[in-house]
Design an enzyme around this catalytic site. Sequence first.
Site, short mmCIF file in Angstrom:
data_model
loop_
_atom_site.label_atom_id
_atom_site.label_comp_id
_atom_site.label_asym_id
_atom_site.label_seq_id
_atom_site.Cartn_x
_atom_site.Cartn_y
_atom_site.Cartn_z
N HIS A 64 0.81 -1.21 0.00
CA HIS A 64 0.00 0.00 0.00
C HIS A 64 0.85 1.27 0.00
CE1 HIS A 64 -3.07 -2.64 2.36
NE2 HIS A 64 -3.18 -2.84 1.07
N LYS A 73 6.44 5.94 7.58
CA LYS A 73 5.90 5.05 8.61
C LYS A 73 7.02 4.46 9.45
CE LYS A 73 1.91 3.61 5.83
NZ LYS A 73 1.23 2.47 5.16
N TYR A 133 2.19 1.27 14.12
CA TYR A 133 3.01 2.17 13.32
C TYR A 133 2.59 3.62 13.49
CZ TYR A 133 -0.78 1.46 9.82
OH TYR A 133 -1.98 1.35 9.17
N ASP A 170 -3.89 -12.55 -7.05
CA ASP A 170 -4.75 -13.43 -6.26
C ASP A 170 -3.89 -14.35 -5.40
OD1 ASP A 170 -6.68 -15.39 -5.40
OD2 ASP A 170 -7.95 -14.71 -7.05
#
Length: 201
Positions: A64, A73, A133, A170
Amino acid sequence: MGQIKVTKAPIDGLYIIEPTVHGDSRGYFMETYNQKDMEEAGLTMTFVQDNESMSRKGVLRGLHYQKQYPQGKLVRVIEGEVFDVAVDLRKDSPTFGQWFGVVLSDENKKQFYISPGFAHGFLVLSDVARFCYKCTDFYHPGDEGGLAWNDPEIGIKWPELVGSYSGTADSTGYQLADGTLLNLSDKDKKWLGLKDSFVFE
């Protein structure tokens, strides 16, 4: 300084941070964040938000990033163990498209700082993992992007994971060495590879 050890990763903008742990037969104490120590180590970012998640074994979250409001982060694990990964999406970076991973656990107490401009994700290796985080910017709904966790162009070597690339993100056909099936959200199954991904200018 002296309360933390900061190690630069092979990719610029990524740092492994190890706090000083004071322990005895009763337990332990450590500073999980000290702004002064961070600044003395050259890390001058400001954090505005703390997050925590819980995931079960085989869960893979990511990869992400935020597009218009990219976040730095500082991540750590307070229970369990994960393999944490960052992928360089900075267009002009000499390491564009390269990845770096580190095991974070409640035992090693390592922290991982990921600068803005990276995609981020992790795979849970323990029965349960609690992941904490700190972020340098707020989360903005609708601004999230993603990258396929198994893009062969990037070639992340996820530990304990067996299976073969099927041409999509997937999870079908993938499992951990002990038979635990890989578990992705519907959203994370749909991300595309690096050549079709957003890049940071």
